[in-house]
Scaffold this active site. Structure first.
Site, PDB file in Angstrom:
ATOM      1  N   ASN A 132       6.352 -15.355   3.683  1.00 23.75           N
ATOM      2  CA  ASN A 132       6.608 -13.917   3.682  1.00 23.75           C
ATOM      3  C   ASN A 132       7.062 -13.468   5.061  1.00 23.75           C
ATOM      4  O   ASN A 132       6.459 -13.838   6.054  1.00 23.75           O
ATOM      5  CB  ASN A 132       5.329 -13.187   3.243  1.00 23.75           C
ATOM      6  CG  ASN A 132       5.419 -11.677   3.362  1.00 23.75           C
ATOM      7  OD1 ASN A 132       4.506 -11.039   3.843  1.00 23.75           O
ATOM      8  ND2 ASN A 132       6.521 -11.111   2.941  1.00 23.75           N
ATOM      9  N   ALA A 145       8.447  -8.021   0.762  1.00 29.54           N
ATOM     10  CA  ALA A 145       7.720  -6.763   0.952  1.00 29.54           C
ATOM     11  C   ALA A 145       8.687  -5.639   1.353  1.00 29.54           C
ATOM     12  O   ALA A 145       9.211  -4.938   0.495  1.00 29.54           O
ATOM     13  CB  ALA A 145       6.634  -6.954   2.006  1.00 29.54           C
ATOM     14  N   CYS A 184      -4.633  -7.915   6.200  1.00 27.69           N
ATOM     15  CA  CYS A 184      -4.455  -6.489   6.528  1.00 27.69           C
ATOM     16  C   CYS A 184      -4.740  -6.261   8.013  1.00 27.69           C
ATOM     17  O   CYS A 184      -5.820  -6.605   8.502  1.00 27.69           O
ATOM     18  CB  CYS A 184      -5.379  -5.634   5.666  1.00 27.69           C
ATOM     19  SG  CYS A 184      -5.152  -3.871   5.951  1.00 27.69           S
ATOM     20  N   THR A 244       0.842  -1.196   0.000  1.00 31.17           N
ATOM     21  CA  THR A 244       0.000   0.000   0.000  1.00 31.17           C
ATOM     22  C   THR A 244       0.879   1.250   0.000  1.00 31.17           C
ATOM     23  O   THR A 244       1.875   1.317   0.700  1.00 31.17           O
ATOM     24  CB  THR A 244      -0.915   0.002   1.246  1.00 31.17           C
ATOM     25  OG1 THR A 244      -1.653  -1.210   1.259  1.00 31.17           O
ATOM     26  CG2 THR A 244      -1.875   1.161   1.223  1.00 31.17           C
ATOM     27  N   GLN A 290      -5.111  -7.214  -5.974  1.00 27.86           N
ATOM     28  CA  GLN A 290      -5.540  -7.632  -4.640  1.00 27.86           C
ATOM     29  C   GLN A 290      -6.761  -6.815  -4.229  1.00 27.86           C
ATOM     30  O   GLN A 290      -6.754  -5.589  -4.331  1.00 27.86           O
ATOM     31  CB  GLN A 290      -4.428  -7.417  -3.607  1.00 27.86           C
ATOM     32  CG  GLN A 290      -4.770  -8.012  -2.251  1.00 27.86           C
ATOM     33  CD  GLN A 290      -3.707  -7.752  -1.198  1.00 27.86           C
ATOM     34  OE1 GLN A 290      -3.493  -6.618  -0.789  1.00 27.86           O
ATOM     35  NE2 GLN A 290      -3.041  -8.801  -0.755  1.00 27.86           N
ATOM     36  N   HIS A 307       2.031 -14.703   5.817  1.00 29.89           N
ATOM     37  CA  HIS A 307       2.955 -13.792   6.495  1.00 29.89           C
ATOM     38  C   HIS A 307       3.153 -14.322   7.911  1.00 29.89           C
ATOM     39  O   HIS A 307       2.177 -14.525   8.638  1.00 29.89           O
ATOM     40  CB  HIS A 307       2.357 -12.377   6.518  1.00 29.89           C
ATOM     41  CG  HIS A 307       3.258 -11.353   7.141  1.00 29.89           C
ATOM     42  ND1 HIS A 307       2.908 -10.031   7.255  1.00 29.89           N
ATOM     43  CD2 HIS A 307       4.493 -11.448   7.664  1.00 29.89           C
ATOM     44  CE1 HIS A 307       3.886  -9.367   7.825  1.00 29.89           C
ATOM     45  NE2 HIS A 307       4.860 -10.212   8.093  1.00 29.89           N
TER      46      HIS A 307
END
Length: 599
Positions: free
Chosen positions: A446, A469, A345, A262, A314, A414
């Site tokens: 991740n 990321a 998120c 983002t 996404q 993640h």
């Protein structure tokens, strides 16, 4: 230790006196009386001294999350007065006449326009013409003394018919979305099955439906109208949806996946990462409700550059109806290789509505969303999750076997929970366990990948691929390092060239007028707030650098390297001025993301 006052005030039991006796009858009556409403205190103004104390770390509190109260200046405010569009379009007559607020006198506009940044225009040199004409901040390169815009016919002819960027929102589709005149046939079919199943469950629970009634309904269903209105012969394609094995296949095995980031994961940044060897790219998280409303800013997140050979989008949402319709809208109007559901998120805005990490705890809704999106999509559906919501209560291992049944094509995990955010190290042992549970569905790991050594350790866990990321934000050349199995002692000039490429891609994407230039600067400064954490390999005592380690202040091998290592916003602005010229007089910037070791 509990405070006695807290225990007596907050306890649910009956209060006892000092001798342990129960409260009297009179005391009970007094307790039941309702206190009269009291007016709340007036809001106190914060003093300057209090404001200055909060800028650091008062009382040992950690700085985390977002700078929600940061100054947000729109790039449009940096133009004192802009040139009218009618003047740019071959001096056409302005439809607003005397009421128009923009400049019509070219000489007057050119006198007040800020100085040009450079003498060459990237857009003119690449495509043969600059669409921004006189408003371009590099206008000297393609403007004659009598204020006419020059064009290069050869380059224009070479670029004819090419569309480097896809998935733009057309005006026609935007109007239809706003008028709610877009049809969602497949979504309606799936949502009808959901409502039918709900009705059947209710009737079964009430015990009102008998076996005879059920039989009669089945007989009637045989004589219903066909599911599609037919014109001519009916084919299998008209009534039979694609099976999972017939959908477009994507090879996810052993790939390097640039995470959907983002703010910073915009199209110019993804182009930079593609040059360094990223295999899979994904657009920034888009809200499904905003896409369905036809918001231009949200649709911009779905744009795809021609260099992105494996590209996905996404989406985030928390209801089966909106997510299914959004998937059908993307399927029918964009060119993507896969669609990803954001179920990881951690931000409150998304989580409190039931989206993001909230979906992990709402398995029934999650199942309906995945099955619905799979029903309407012709491309694979992937999911990104975290280990769980609470720090010491992992639930991903329970969800993954279920998601395999629901029809997910790939899972990204993640290795942190929602509560952890980005504190502590990612749990790669847990990712190893989950990758075995996910087989044969590919699972990507991740978390904390900042060097090729980290990537090698991650691959040993048995994951199908690696998602990167923050590592890509700190050093976008990490993809080259992993593929070539080496540590790259990149020079400060090479890093400045990367930023120059980003600037050129930004001019192509956001434009070369003042508004576009200041937009590029804002996104570059957001990126530099991560890039400053990189420590040159030649200065490290121990190789490789770890993502959770913060260095002391140090001097680089030259002035530019020291400037790039600075943690102060003013120095990041100075770097941006090297590429985009001086900032406007009313310019103000504060990075979106806070970090515990950075001010």
């Amino acid at each position: 230790m509990w405070d006695i006052a807290q225990v007596t005030a907050g306890g649910s039991g009956m209060w006892r006196g000092p001798k342990g006796d129960k409260a009297s009858e009179n005391d009970k009556v007094e307790e039941t009386k309702v206190a009269p409403p009291v007016e709340p205190d007036t809001k106190k103004l914060k003093l300057d001294s209090e404001e200055s104390n909060k800028s650091g770390k008062p009382d040992g509190k950690r700085i985390r999350g977002q700078n929600k109260s940061r100054p947000h200046t729109k790039p449009t405010t940096y133009d004192e007065k802009r040139l009218c569009l009618s003047v740019l379009q071959d001096n056409r007559e302005c439809p607003f006449g005397d009421k128009c607020h923009f400049h019509h006198d070219i000489a007057e506009y050119m006198a007040t326009k800020p100085a040009d940044i450079r003498e060459s225009c990237y857009l003119h040199d690449t495509f043969g013409k600059c669409a921004f004409g006189l408003t371009c901040r590099f206008a000297k390169a393609h403007t004659t003394p009598d204020f006419k815009t020059m064009e290069n016919a050869e380059l224009i002819k070479a670029c004819e018919g090419k569309t480097p960027v896809k998935n733009s929102l057309s005006k026609d589709l935007q109007n239809r979305l706003r008028k709610r005149s877009v049809s969602f046939k497949k979504s309606a079919e799936y949502l009808k099955t959901l409502s039918d199943n709900r009705d059947k469950r209710e009737e079964r629970g009430n015990g009102e439906m008998t076996k005879d009634v059920l039989k009669s309904i089945k007989v009637l269903n045989r004589y219903k109208q066909p599911p599609v209105k037919t014109i001519g012969p009916l084919t299998d394609v008209d009534v039979i949806k694609l099976r999972p094995c017939e959908k477009k296949q994507v090879d996810f095995q052993d790939k390097l996946y640039l995470a959907p980031l983002t703010t910073c994961g915009n199209l110019p940044f993804r182009r930079v990462c593609k040059r360094f060897g990223a295999d899979i790219t994904c657009g920034e998280m888009a809200m499904c409700t905003n896409l369905l409303q036809g918001q231009q800013s949200e649709w911009a997140l779905l744009k795809r550059h021609e260099s992105e050979d494996v590209f996905g989008v996404q989406v985030e949402g928390c209801f089966p109806d909106t997510m299914t319709r959004c998937a059908e809208l993307i399927n029918n109007n964009t060119d993507v290789d896969f669609v990803d559901i954001n179920s990881g998120c951690p931000i409150d805005l998304v989580y409190k509505k039931g989206g993001g990490c909230g979906l992990m705890t709402r398995t029934r809704k999650f199942e309906q969303i995945i099955k619905g999106m799979n029903y309407v999509l012709d491309v694979p559906l992937t999911v990104k999750i975290r280990t769980g919501v609470q720090e010491k209560s992992n639930i991903a291992h329970k969800l993954i076997p279920e998601m395999k049944k629901w029809g997910v094509s790939m899972i990204t995990l993640h290795g942190r929970s929602r509560e952890q955010r980005y504190t502590k190290l990612a749990d790669w042992d847990y990712i190893t366990t989950c990758s075995k549970l996910a087989s044969p569905v590919p699972l990507f790991g991740n978390g904390d990948i900042l060097s090729y050594e980290d990537a090698m350790k991650a691959r040993e866990t048995g994951v199908s691929g690696i998602m990167i990321a923050r590592g890509a934000l700190i050093k976008p050349w990490i993809f080259t390092e992993i593929k070539e199995s080496r540590h790259w002692d990149i020079s400060s000039n090479e890093r400045l060239d990367i930023l120059r490429d980003f600037t050129n891609f930004g001019l192509e994407h956001w434009g070369s007028d003042t508004r576009g230039v200041e937009k590029i600067r804002t996104f570059m400064l957001e990126w530099l707030s991560f890039m400053c954490r990189y420590i040159p390999v030649g200065l490290l005592e121990r190789v490789p650098q770890k993502i959770n380690e913060r260095p002391p202040y140090y001097m680089g091998r030259n002035y530019l390297e020291s400037l790039m290592a600075s943690q102060h916003v003013g120095d990041w602005v100075r770097i941006s001025e090297m590429l985009l010229g001086p900032v406007p007089t009313n310019f103000n910037f504060l990075p979106k993301h806070k970090a515990n070791a950075y001010k």
